[in-house]
Design a protein around this motif. Structure first.
Motif, PDB file in Angstrom:
ATOM      1  N   ASP A  90      -1.250   5.668   4.299  1.00 18.71           N
ATOM      2  CA  ASP A  90       0.078   5.738   3.637  1.00 18.71           C
ATOM      3  C   ASP A  90       1.447   5.487   4.990  1.00 18.71           C
ATOM      4  O   ASP A  90       2.348   5.274   4.346  1.00 18.71           O
ATOM      5  N   THR A  91       0.942   5.613   6.199  1.00 19.53           N
ATOM      6  CA  THR A  91       2.021   5.403   7.089  1.00 19.53           C
ATOM      7  C   THR A  91       2.554   4.063   7.094  1.00 19.53           C
ATOM      8  O   THR A  91       2.179   3.061   7.068  1.00 19.53           O
ATOM      9  N   ALA A  92       4.192   4.182   7.029  1.00 22.86           N
ATOM     10  CA  ALA A  92       4.732   2.989   6.847  1.00 22.86           C
ATOM     11  C   ALA A  92       6.126   3.450   6.987  1.00 22.86           C
ATOM     12  O   ALA A  92       6.546   4.529   6.942  1.00 22.86           O
ATOM     13  N   VAL A  93       6.954   2.620   6.906  1.00 22.95           N
ATOM     14  CA  VAL A  93       8.567   2.489   6.764  1.00 22.95           C
ATOM     15  C   VAL A  93       8.790   2.506   5.224  1.00 22.95           C
ATOM     16  O   VAL A  93       8.356   1.238   4.837  1.00 22.95           O
ATOM     17  N   TYR A  94       9.316   3.284   4.561  1.00 23.64           N
ATOM     18  CA  TYR A  94       9.687   3.291   3.212  1.00 23.64           C
ATOM     19  C   TYR A  94      10.795   2.890   2.676  1.00 23.64           C
ATOM     20  O   TYR A  94      11.680   3.291   3.375  1.00 23.64           O
ATOM     21  N   TYR A  95      10.998   1.809   1.905  1.00 23.53           N
ATOM     22  CA  TYR A  95      12.371   1.105   1.614  1.00 23.53           C
ATOM     23  C   TYR A  95      12.679   1.388   0.013  1.00 23.53           C
ATOM     24  O   TYR A  95      11.795   1.227  -0.800  1.00 23.53           O
ATOM     25  N   CYS A  96      14.019   1.400  -0.139  1.00 27.51           N
ATOM     26  CA  CYS A  96      14.351   1.830  -1.436  1.00 27.51           C
ATOM     27  C   CYS A  96      14.995   0.521  -1.887  1.00 27.51           C
ATOM     28  O   CYS A  96      15.493  -0.046  -1.062  1.00 27.51           O
TER      29      CYS A  96
END
Length: 126
Positions: A90-96
């Motif tokens: 699940d490691t990542a940059v999360y974007y809205c």
């Protein structure tokens, strides 16, 4: 230009939980839909979850079903992503993201959204 602001990322261990927040500059009820995407290093941006302003069941990628929950608080103009049982993958940059207009186009495709936040890093250690 819609400006979305994510927060809540961090470094956690596998099995832990995090809640991401996405603050919108105006009423989130005015957007057709809002979504969460993530991007790991060297990989394309991928769909995580989405929710329509009109209601109905949220949409999730199979990789997060049963672990992640998208929700919205109209009073706070904020969308959340509750992430439980986190895994190293699940490691990542999360974007809205927000889609401002009604459309039949897929909610799982990044190009179908017209506003994005700057992203928040989520790192899950094993």
């Amino acid at each position: 230009q819609v400006q979305l602001v994510e927060s809540g990322g961090g470094l956690v261990q596998a099995g832990d939980s995090l809640r991401l927040s996405c603050a919108a500059p105006r009423s989130i009820s005015s957007y057709y839909a809002m979504g969460w995407f993530r991007q790991a290093p060297g990989k394309e941006r991928k769909f995580v979850a989405a929710i329509r302003a009109s209601g109905g069941s949220p949409y999730y990628d199979d990789s997060v079903k049963g672990r992640f929950t998208i929700s919205r608080d109209n009073a706070k103009d904020t969308v959340y992503l509750q992430m439980n049982s986190l895994k190293p993958e699940d490691t990542a940059v999360y974007y809205c993201a927000a889609r401002t207009r009604r459309s039949s186009m897929s909610l799982s495709v990044p190009v179908n959204y017209d506003a994005w936040g700057q992203g928040t890093q989520v790192t899950v250690s094993s």
